[in-house]
Write an enzyme that holds these catalytic residues in place. Structure first.
Site, short mmCIF file in Angstrom:
data_model
loop_
_atom_site.label_atom_id
_atom_site.label_comp_id
_atom_site.label_asym_id
_atom_site.label_seq_id
_atom_site.Cartn_x
_atom_site.Cartn_y
_atom_site.Cartn_z
N SER A 14 47.79 -45.33 74.60
CA SER A 14 47.37 -44.62 74.87
C SER A 14 45.64 -45.07 75.39
O SER A 14 45.18 -43.78 76.32
CB SER A 14 46.83 -43.34 73.49
OG SER A 14 46.31 -44.00 72.79
N CYS B 188 53.27 -35.69 69.39
CA CYS B 188 51.74 -37.08 69.09
C CYS B 188 50.74 -37.24 69.32
O CYS B 188 50.90 -37.24 70.79
CB CYS B 188 52.81 -38.37 69.81
SG CYS B 188 52.19 -39.45 69.88
#
Length: 224
Positions: free
Chosen positions: A66, A13
């Protein structure tokens, strides 16, 4: 801040890599815990409402997405990576979002069902990288000599092209000198290098091969 930090991750990822890079830049101790996104455990879904990585557990409290994780770390841990000036900080946040959009285009590229779609998506990537080339400074990093969160966003993006370039020449990155220099600096940055395992290229190539896409078929072609 002194808290127990656990970064819930997936090995490939790019959004996880952003958070790992920021944590490394700040010298913060953390535990990294990988999950299988194809078989998500119940405990993961309880702390990740969207069922995505990364998630940062801070003394057991979950922070997801994120960009939010990176902002939280910059608010609570030195050194500061975002610019101090509000306008410049907003500009950096905008280019972080640009990076997320580029990741969507990259996903469309490696998932393209045929050669025409693959070529079209390569063209879209090229357009985005030309836009990026136009705003890069003459320094080592996005905004000069100071490593920032925008750099943490693009380090994982450029890592894709290390693998793509080994498959074929798609014309995405050639002839962009400032971008090439920036890409090289990020590739050699310890925080960027350590954000993935040493077998990342092999794992990414296996992931691409399993897509059954036009790019998968390129990988399967005999070496010339």
């Amino acid at each position: 801040m002194s808290a127990a930090l656990i970064l819930i991750s997936h090995a490939l990822c790019p959004y996880v890599q952003r958070a790992a890079i920021v944590l490394a830049e700040k010298g913060v101790a953390f535990e990294r815990r990988d999950v299988d996104l194809a078989n998500k455990p119940a405990w993961f879904l309880e702390c990740s409402p969207l069922g995505k990585t990364p998630v940062l557990l801070v003394d057991g409290e979950a922070i997801f997405e994120s960009a939010v994780i990176c902002e939280f770390l910059d608010d609570t841990q030195a050194p500061q990576l975002h610019p101090g000036d509000p306008l410049e900080r907003a500009r950096h946040r905008a280019w972080m979002e640009f990076g997320s959009s580029l990741l969507n285009t990259i996903a469309a590229f490696y998932s393209a069902p045929d050669e025409a779609a693959l070529k079209a998506q390569a063209g879209h990537i090229r357009t985005r990288l030309e836009q990026l080339e136009a705003v890069l400074s003459a320094g080592r990093y996005f905004s000069g000599e100071h490593f920032c969160i925008v750099d943490a966003v693009f380090g994982p993006i450029f890592r894709y092209f290390d693998v793509f370039d080994a498959i074929d020449d798609f014309g995405c990155t050639s002839g962009l000198p400032k971008l090439a220099a920036w890409r090289g600096q990020l590739a050699n940055r310890p925080s960027v290098r350590s954000a993935v395992a040493p077998d990342y290229p092999q794992r990414l190539k296996a992931f691409l091969l399993a897509r059954g896409s036009a790019l998968s078929r390129r990988i399967q072609r005999p070496s010339r």
